[in-house]
Design an enzyme around this catalytic site. Structure first.
Site, PDB file in Angstrom:
ATOM      1  N   GLU A   1       0.821  -1.215   0.000  1.00 27.03           N
ATOM      2  CA  GLU A   1       0.000   0.000   0.000  1.00 27.03           C
ATOM      3  C   GLU A   1       0.858   1.269   0.000  1.00 27.03           C
ATOM      4  OE1 GLU A   1      -3.034  -0.005   2.980  1.00 27.03           O
ATOM      5  OE2 GLU A   1      -3.956  -1.860   2.264  1.00 27.03           O
TER       6      GLU A   1
ATOM      7  N   ASP B   1      -7.278  -1.223  -2.128  1.00 27.15           N
ATOM      8  CA  ASP B   1      -8.414  -1.447  -3.037  1.00 27.15           C
ATOM      9  C   ASP B   1      -9.054  -0.125  -3.445  1.00 27.15           C
ATOM     10  OD1 ASP B   1     -10.266  -2.940  -4.475  1.00 27.15           O
ATOM     11  OD2 ASP B   1     -11.619  -3.165  -2.769  1.00 27.15           O
TER      12      ASP B   1
ATOM     13  N   GLU C   1      -4.865  -9.477   1.913  1.00 28.66           N
ATOM     14  CA  GLU C   1      -5.584  -9.301   3.177  1.00 28.66           C
ATOM     15  C   GLU C   1      -7.070  -9.371   2.880  1.00 28.66           C
ATOM     16  OE1 GLU C   1      -2.534  -6.094   5.379  1.00 28.66           O
ATOM     17  OE2 GLU C   1      -4.641  -5.612   5.087  1.00 28.66           O
TER      18      GLU C   1
END
Length: 596
Positions: A204, A245, A306
């Site tokens: 991320e 996401d 995840e």
């Protein structure tokens, strides 16, 4: 014949230029896996290989699906480590993990603590997991016991190369010697174990449209990590990336990481941290269907790095059935549930009972619910010999836009010899700084007044300064030299709260040319292309053109500029320009003695 004075000069030059042993990227102290353990693990767990968009067992070609769990315990104020696990009187032998404990940092390497991993092994087996995701590894620690125990249970690990103190910073990204050293140290320590499934080069780093400029640095890290693995003749361990996401960036990001002509700069797998399925949702309504269609033709394995929305507790984990059934198994290679340990964010399936990180654990309601879903999941795959992969040749790199501010140009591979030679050319440099924040404001102030473009790196414009890949301390010294030049090489301009030091003799390119780096290049070759090197070495002040340079930015949060009022500016100036340090005076006296 070389005089004593001449020999003294050469010794100083040699010590300055080649005092660093970072010519091979990974110079940090690290633990080397036991050959006996490595061989035993090789027999227990066949390596997993990425081929096309699937994972396969290397021994029989059957498809491998990740059935995983995130496994890393935070060292919080209410979880302590037993004093018996560390010798507080032997700091020279302490691991990085223990050093972080002393400094109050939240970093526990669970694969380096047999008390932890052995305690948890039976619970992991009961859950039915075959993969652990570990976010931070201490390369100085011994991982033999935990890795062998996991291998005996048929459990693989997928590791993040970064840690809390060493990663590509999404606010002000850099790809430099320090980060490269951190990453390759983890590789050197963990690569010998065949139950290492792969490495994440980032997690991320890009989170939304505001920081897409981070991705050239991530892609460069992938290129250099894969190049390092290839050059060191290490097993071809897959290297990938774990994305969030975000709806505006996820498709551009996914395509960016597999596009282009350089295969080394392409990921081998792609993970998505996805929490779209909450409670008793469904494949059609959760967003899983849309994501599956989007990734249907992706050329490398993709999985949920995840999952586990916790809006409803206990979590029913009904998404597991969909993840390990068609049509998802046609596209996805499994998933990693977040996470094993219960912490303040309330995502765990077990909870440590006491105050110590090695105390026993108790199951939470989520444990049995995940266990039931994982044990019922029996994905049907394909054998490698019956599978024809589709390549990434047709995937185009995303075009720059308001939502994707990314340059096509990548930062170069960090070069230690170049940076060491640069240091040897400096007359003013910064010594070891115990606390980096001590000088961060000072340096930020300087780069607000003087152009620091040679250490600036910008992933949007594609500008990567000649020394932007050097270490933090080397960039600090470069800025100190700029300020020293700016003030006409007056000794007081190299004070920097006592951390500055003036090298006894100015080093010229001709002197540097006498030495070869361990890479076989000469310092003159390393520094020759740098336009400002003559001014940098001789200490000549900058021209008016350079004084008025518009590039008064320093894209590195460790050296970040701040808005200061007049009184603050005067205070900082007083810290920079002060009485010369005792060391400088002693060196000056020594020069006088040698010259008489």
């Amino acid at each position: 014949m070389l005089s004593f004075k001449g020999l003294f000069v050469l010794l100083i030059l040699f010590g300055t230029a080649f005092g660093s042993d970072s010519y091979e990227f990974s110079s940090s102290v690290k633990h080397i896996a036991s050959p006996a353990t490595v061989e035993k693990i090789r027999k227990l767990t066949p390596a997993i290989e990425a081929y096309g968009s699937k994972f396969f067992y290397s021994n029989n070609g059957s498809q491998f699906f990740i059935k995983g769990i995130a496994y890393q315990q935070d060292f919080t104020e209410y979880l302590r480590r037993p004093e018996s696990l560390v010798d507080l009187d032997a700091p020279k032998t302490q691991t990085l993990c223990e050093a972080n404990f002393r400094n109050g940092k939240h970093f526990v390497d669970p694969l380096a603590w047999p008390d932890i991993c052995i305690r948890d092994l039976s619970y992991l087996q009961e859950l039915g997991v075959n993969t652990l995701r570990v976010y931070s590894i201490d390369p100085r620690a011994n991982h033999d016991v935990c890795m062998e125990s996991l291998a005996e249970a048929g459990i693989y690990v997928i590791l993040d190369l970064s840690n809390i103190d060493c990663s590509i910073n999404r606010d002000d990204p850099s790809w430099d010697l320090e980060i490269m050293d951190c990453y390759t140290s983890v590789i050197d320590t963990m690569a010998p174990y065949d139950n290492v499934l792969g490495f994440f080069a980032g997690n991320e780093v890009n989170t939304d449209v505001a920081n897409t400029y981070t991705m050239p640095f991530v892609k460069s890290s992938i290129r250099d990590i894969k190049g390092y693995i290839k050059r060191k003749n290490i097993r071809k361990i897959p290297v990938g990336y774990s994305s969030n996401d975000d709806s505006l960036t996820r498709n551009n990001l996914a395509n960016y990481l597999v596009c282009g002509d350089n295969d080394l700069a392409k990921i081998d797998f792609f993970g998505i941290n996805m929490y779209e399925w909450c409670g008793y949702s469904s494949y059609a309504t959760s967003g899983y269907k849309e994501r599956t269609l989007e990734m249907a033709n992706y050329p490398v394995p993709v999985f949920l790095s995840e999952f586990g929305c916790n809006l409803k507790r206990p979590r029913p984990f009904t998404e597991v059935e969909a993840i390990f059934s068609k049509p998802m198994t046609n596209v996805w290679s499994g998933a990693i549930m977040y996470m094993y340990f219960e912490e303040r964010n309330e995502y765990g399936v077990v909870k440590v009972k006491g105050d110590y990180i090695t105390d026993s654990v108790e199951k939470l309601p989520d444990f049995d619910l995940l266990k039931a879903q994982y044990r019922n999941a029996s994905p049907k795959g394909v054998n490698k010999q019956d599978y024809s992969p589709h390549g990434s040749k047709d995937i185009q790199c995303p075009v720059a836009s308001e939502d994707w501010k990314v340059s096509e140009k990548l930062p170069s591979t960090p070069r230690a010899p170049k940076c060491d030679c640069m240091m040897a050319a400096l007359k003013c440099s910064i010594g070891e700084v115990p606390n980096r924040s001590d000088l961060a404001q000072i340096v930020g102030y300087i780069c607000g007044e003087i152009s620091c473009h040679n250490i600036v790196a910008n992933g949007t414009t594609g500008w990567y300064g000649e020394f932007s890949d050097c270490s933090f301390s080397q960039k600090l010294s470069y800025v100190a030299q700029l300020y020293y030049n700016y003030h006409n090489s007056t000794p007081d301009a190299c004070y920097f709260e006592g951390y500055g030091r003036i090298n006894a003799y100015p080093n010229t390119l001709e002197a540097l040319a006498m030495f070869k780096t361990l890479k076989g290049t000469r310092c003159k070759e390393e520094l020759g292309p740098v336009q400002e090197i003559s001014r940098l070495i001789t200490g000549e002040p900058f021209s008016s053109e350079n004084r008025d340079s518009p590039q008064k930015i320093l894209v590195d949060s460790r050296l970040k500029n701040t808005n200061l009022d007049t009184s603050e500016s005067k205070a900082i100036t007083a810290k920079i320009i002060s009485k010369s340090s005792l060391l400088v005076n002693l060196i000056a006296m020594f020069i006088v003695i040698l010259s008489t």
